[in-house]
Structure formats: C-alpha cells, structure tokens
Design a protein around this motif. Structure first.
Motif, PDB file in Angstrom:
ATOM      1  N   LYS A 105      53.275 -12.844  -1.067  1.00  0.00           N
ATOM      2  CA  LYS A 105      52.757 -12.173   0.134  1.00  0.00           C
ATOM      3  C   LYS A 105      52.882 -13.092   1.337  1.00  0.00           C
ATOM      4  CE  LYS A 105      49.471  -8.758  -1.432  1.00  0.00           C
ATOM      5  NZ  LYS A 105      50.323  -7.641  -1.054  1.00  0.00           N
ATOM      6  N   ILE A 106      53.448 -12.528   2.408  1.00  0.00           N
ATOM      7  CA  ILE A 106      53.503 -13.252   3.671  1.00  0.00           C
ATOM      8  C   ILE A 106      52.084 -13.281   4.231  1.00  0.00           C
ATOM      9  CG2 ILE A 106      54.647 -13.452   5.918  1.00  0.00           C
ATOM     10  CD1 ILE A 106      56.622 -13.268   3.498  1.00  0.00           C
ATOM     11  N   GLY A 107      51.659 -14.429   4.661  1.00  0.00           N
ATOM     12  CA  GLY A 107      50.292 -14.586   5.161  1.00  0.00           C
ATOM     13  C   GLY A 107      49.367 -15.190   4.124  1.00  0.00           C
ATOM     14  N   ALA A 108      49.828 -15.261   2.872  1.00  0.00           N
ATOM     15  CA  ALA A 108      49.035 -15.906   1.816  1.00  0.00           C
ATOM     16  C   ALA A 108      49.909 -16.920   1.085  1.00  0.00           C
ATOM     17  CB  ALA A 108      48.475 -14.877   0.844  1.00  0.00           C
ATOM     18  N   ASP A 109      50.967 -16.440   0.453  1.00  0.00           N
ATOM     19  CA  ASP A 109      51.839 -17.302  -0.351  1.00  0.00           C
ATOM     20  C   ASP A 109      53.005 -17.881   0.441  1.00  0.00           C
ATOM     21  OD1 ASP A 109      50.335 -16.403  -2.652  1.00  0.00           O
ATOM     22  OD2 ASP A 109      51.551 -14.571  -2.593  1.00  0.00           O
TER      23      ASP A 109
ATOM     24  N   VAL B 176      57.402  -5.483   4.636  1.00  0.00           N
ATOM     25  CA  VAL B 176      56.957  -6.856   4.441  1.00  0.00           C
ATOM     26  C   VAL B 176      55.740  -6.848   3.522  1.00  0.00           C
ATOM     27  CG1 VAL B 176      56.128  -8.946   5.590  1.00  0.00           C
ATOM     28  CG2 VAL B 176      57.805  -7.467   6.735  1.00  0.00           C
ATOM     29  N   ASN B 177      55.858  -7.521   2.392  1.00  0.00           N
ATOM     30  CA  ASN B 177      54.747  -7.683   1.460  1.00  0.00           C
ATOM     31  C   ASN B 177      53.788  -8.680   2.113  1.00  0.00           C
ATOM     32  OD1 ASN B 177      53.064  -7.924  -0.746  1.00  0.00           O
ATOM     33  ND2 ASN B 177      54.610  -8.771  -2.114  1.00  0.00           N
ATOM     34  N   SER B 178      52.712  -8.160   2.711  1.00  0.00           N
ATOM     35  CA  SER B 178      51.848  -9.043   3.487  1.00  0.00           C
ATOM     36  C   SER B 178      50.379  -8.742   3.269  1.00  0.00           C
ATOM     37  CB  SER B 178      52.199  -8.934   4.979  1.00  0.00           C
ATOM     38  OG  SER B 178      52.111  -7.609   5.434  1.00  0.00           O
ATOM     39  N   THR B 179      49.577  -9.693   3.668  1.00  0.00           N
ATOM     40  CA  THR B 179      48.133  -9.547   3.555  1.00  0.00           C
ATOM     41  C   THR B 179      47.649  -8.498   4.568  1.00  0.00           C
ATOM     42  OG1 THR B 179      47.787 -11.340   5.144  1.00  0.00           O
ATOM     43  CG2 THR B 179      47.821 -11.941   2.794  1.00  0.00           C
ATOM     44  N   PRO B 180      46.485  -7.901   4.323  1.00  0.00           N
ATOM     45  CA  PRO B 180      45.998  -6.844   5.218  1.00  0.00           C
ATOM     46  C   PRO B 180      45.833  -7.279   6.673  1.00  0.00           C
ATOM     47  CG  PRO B 180      44.748  -6.832   3.175  1.00  0.00           C
ATOM     48  CD  PRO B 180      45.614  -8.071   3.150  1.00  0.00           C
ATOM     49  N   ASP B 181      45.545  -8.554   6.912  1.00  0.00           N
ATOM     50  CA  ASP B 181      45.312  -9.022   8.275  1.00  0.00           C
ATOM     51  C   ASP B 181      46.565  -9.588   8.944  1.00  0.00           C
ATOM     52  OD1 ASP B 181      45.394 -11.216   6.556  1.00  0.00           O
ATOM     53  OD2 ASP B 181      43.915 -12.361   7.709  1.00  0.00           O
TER      54      ASP B 181
END
Length: 155
Positions: free
Chosen positions: A53-57, A99-104
């Motif tokens: 996840k973009i924004g986490a990993d 984009v596989n990303s975090t909710p924020d």
C-alpha cells in the motif's frame, strides 16, 4: 519487428518483454476500429510483483516507479495487439490508474505520473493523454498499482 518507438525505448534503457497473459476470465485487449482498449496492467517486472500500500508500505516515489512498470506493460500489450509492430501506435488516448493506498492517502495523481511521465518521455506528444487516478482499498495480488489504457492505433 523493431521500429522508431522501440528505438526510442532502447535509448531510455527499456526493452519490452512479452505481453503477460490474463490472470482471469478476460482478454488482454479489444480493438474496435482504430481504438485499442487494453486491460489493466499490474506492477509486475521480470516476474516479480511490486506489492504493498502506498502511504504505508511504499512511498510516493516507489509508487511512481511501479506505475512506470505498468506503462511498460501497457506498451507490451499494445505491441502484441499490433502483431509486433509498435509503430502502429498513433497515440495514447486515456489512462485509468488505480493506486493501492491507505484511506488517508491523497497523492494518487503523483503516483500515476510515473506512467504518464514515462509515456510522454517515450512517445512525445503521442504520449499525452486524458487520465483518471483513483485510490483502491486493495488491488489483485496486493500489487501497488494497476493501470488500464485506451490507445489509437493504425488499422
């Protein structure tokens, strides 16, 4: 068959691999007249998936690099659909990037720029396109990015 577009890709240090086979019940592309619809291409390079996840990993920059990989995979599909002659590509019409990303996370456009910037660098004005860049809570195989494209090709 090698032509002008592949020569430009070689200048950029890119060699197109074989187009990947679909992972489910769909076809890699559909041509309607001079328009080619290419199914979503995931961030997979040399058989290795770019996951997370973009924004986490992963950072925005790592996401953009994954989006560039999607661009290369899109071009491989266009080449396959054109019988190996990538010079039949007239222009990129539209991209839809997931984009596989975090909710924020809110920088999806910066991630998908990895694809857009590469296509313009490789194709010049023919690479300029309309586009959507959206967040996804999850993508197949946990890949970081998936991008589908619409292309105009010579019939």
């Amino acid at each position: 068959m090698s032509g002008n577009i592949e020569a430009r890709l070689a200048e950029l240090g890119v060699t197109l691999g074989d187009a990947t086979a679909p992972a489910a019940n769909y076809v890699p592309s559909v041509q309607v007249g001079d328009i080619l619809f290419v199914s979503g291409q995931i961030s997979i390079e040399n058989g290795e998936m770019i996951t997370g996840k973009i924004g986490a990993d992963l950072s925005v920059e790592q996401g953009a690099a994954a989006a560039k990989v999607c661009a290369i995979n899109l071009l491989a599909q266009v080449k396959a659909a054109c019988g190996g002659d990538l010079d039949k590509l007239i222009r990129v019409v539209k991209l839809t990037g997931f984009v596989n990303s975090t909710p924020d996370f809110g920088d999806q456009p910066k991630v998908i720029n990895g694809c857009s910037d590469f296509l313009v660098e490789a194709l010049g004005d023919a690479g300029r396109h309309s586009r959507s860049a959206v967040s996804a809570g999850a993508l197949p195989f946990n890949v970081a990015v998936e991008i589908e494209g619409i292309f105009q090709i010579a019939e």
